[in-house]
Design an enzyme around this catalytic site. Structure first.
Site, short mmCIF file in Angstrom:
data_model
loop_
_atom_site.label_atom_id
_atom_site.label_comp_id
_atom_site.label_asym_id
_atom_site.label_seq_id
_atom_site.Cartn_x
_atom_site.Cartn_y
_atom_site.Cartn_z
N HIS A 76 1.01 -1.25 0.26
CA HIS A 76 -0.03 -0.03 -0.60
C HIS A 76 0.48 0.68 -0.60
O HIS A 76 2.11 1.30 0.98
CB HIS A 76 -1.29 0.42 1.54
N ASP A 77 0.43 2.11 -0.37
CA ASP A 77 0.57 3.71 -0.57
C ASP A 77 2.54 3.69 -1.72
O ASP A 77 3.11 4.68 -1.45
CB ASP A 77 0.91 4.73 0.94
N GLY A 113 5.20 -0.89 3.17
CA GLY A 113 4.31 0.38 2.64
C GLY A 113 5.16 1.40 2.73
O GLY A 113 5.72 1.30 3.01
#
Length: 269
Positions: free
Chosen positions: A125-126, A143
């Site tokens: 994520h991200d 992340g």
């Protein structure tokens, strides 16, 4: 909406709401979610899942058992709708996973164009990835990782959350990347140690010998000087104002970051 020129295997599921572009090919046993956009010429070979609010750019090919656009693997994920964007002409091999962003991380995972993701690599994520990047087999990006253009990560390497890897750096196989890696750097080991510069990659990219020598001089001044890394970098900035690669390194060092800088010398800030 499914373009008339798209070829969808009857054993695949395209949920209502998905946007399937011209000349897309979806092989058997694939599942495309209702908020997915597949750009022109995208190919899902077989047993591919594309889900979430995910855009896949023109000409990207995705191989068997990849799961693209799954929810972030984060205990902080609040269930809000976040996104994943994959650029053009990427190759995503077997078992690759890429997750959407988290609300606290800005809500967007972004992957650029012309990237190669080998089997079982993971983009969490991200993450923010540039272009012409190679993730070898079993590479793991935690992340909020940033990977700039033309980075190569060797097989089985792992990157700590919030870490930055500068353009055209090389990460050796099985390395543990716990701290930021400067542009053109070469990191190996567990824990990862900055062993020098990716001279081979610089040469292959067409960088002139004089420019490479300038980067080498700057590297020694930054990491072998008496002061801290950041102080040494600031002190030589005026001397290298005409060297674009050196300025990439100096700007990278000067930028704010959640992680320390990888160094040939452990414990030097």
């Amino acid at each position: 909406m499914i373009a008339a020129s798209a070829k969808i295997h009857p054993l695949s599921v395209i949920e209502d709401g998905a946007v399937i572009g011209e000349n897309v090919v979806v092989g058997p046993f694939c599942h495309v979610g209702p908020k997915v956009v597949l750009g022109e010429g995208v190919e899902l070979l077989t047993h591919v899942v594309v889900t979430g609010r995910t855009d896949i750019g023109r000409g990207t090919r995705i191989f068997a058992n990849a799961v693209i656009g799954g929810d972030p693997q984060s205990v902080h994920h609040d269930g809000a709708e976040t996104t994943l964007s994959v650029g053009e002409m990427c190759v995503i091999r077997e078992g690759v996973t890429m997750n959407t962003g988290t609300t606290e991380g800005g809500g967007r995972t972004v992957v650029g164009s012309n990237n190669l993701f080998l089997a079982n690599s993971h983009v969490a994520h991200d993450c923010q990835l540039g272009n012409h990047i190679i993730l070898s087999n079993n590479v793991m990006l935690a992340g909020h990782v940033t990977v700039e253009d033309r980075v190569i990560l060797g097989g089985g390497s792992a990157v700590h959350q919030f870490t930055r890897i500068g353009r055209q750096a090389f990460i050796g196989g099985l390395s543990a990347v716990s701290y930021d890696v400067i542009p053109y750097g070469m990191l190996n080991g567990n824990p990862g140690i900055l062993g020098g510069l990716n001279v081979v990659g610089m040469s292959r990219a067409g960088m002139e010998k004089a420019t490479i020598h300038a980067v080498r001089r700057a590297f020694k001044q930054i990491f072998d000087g008496e002061g801290s890394i950041r102080a040494n970098a600031a002190a030589i900035r005026a001397d290298y104002a005409d060297s674009v690669p050196v300025m990439h390194i100096l700007d990278f060092i000067a930028a704010e970051s959640d992680r320390a800088l990888s160094s040939p010398n452990r414990g030097k800030g």
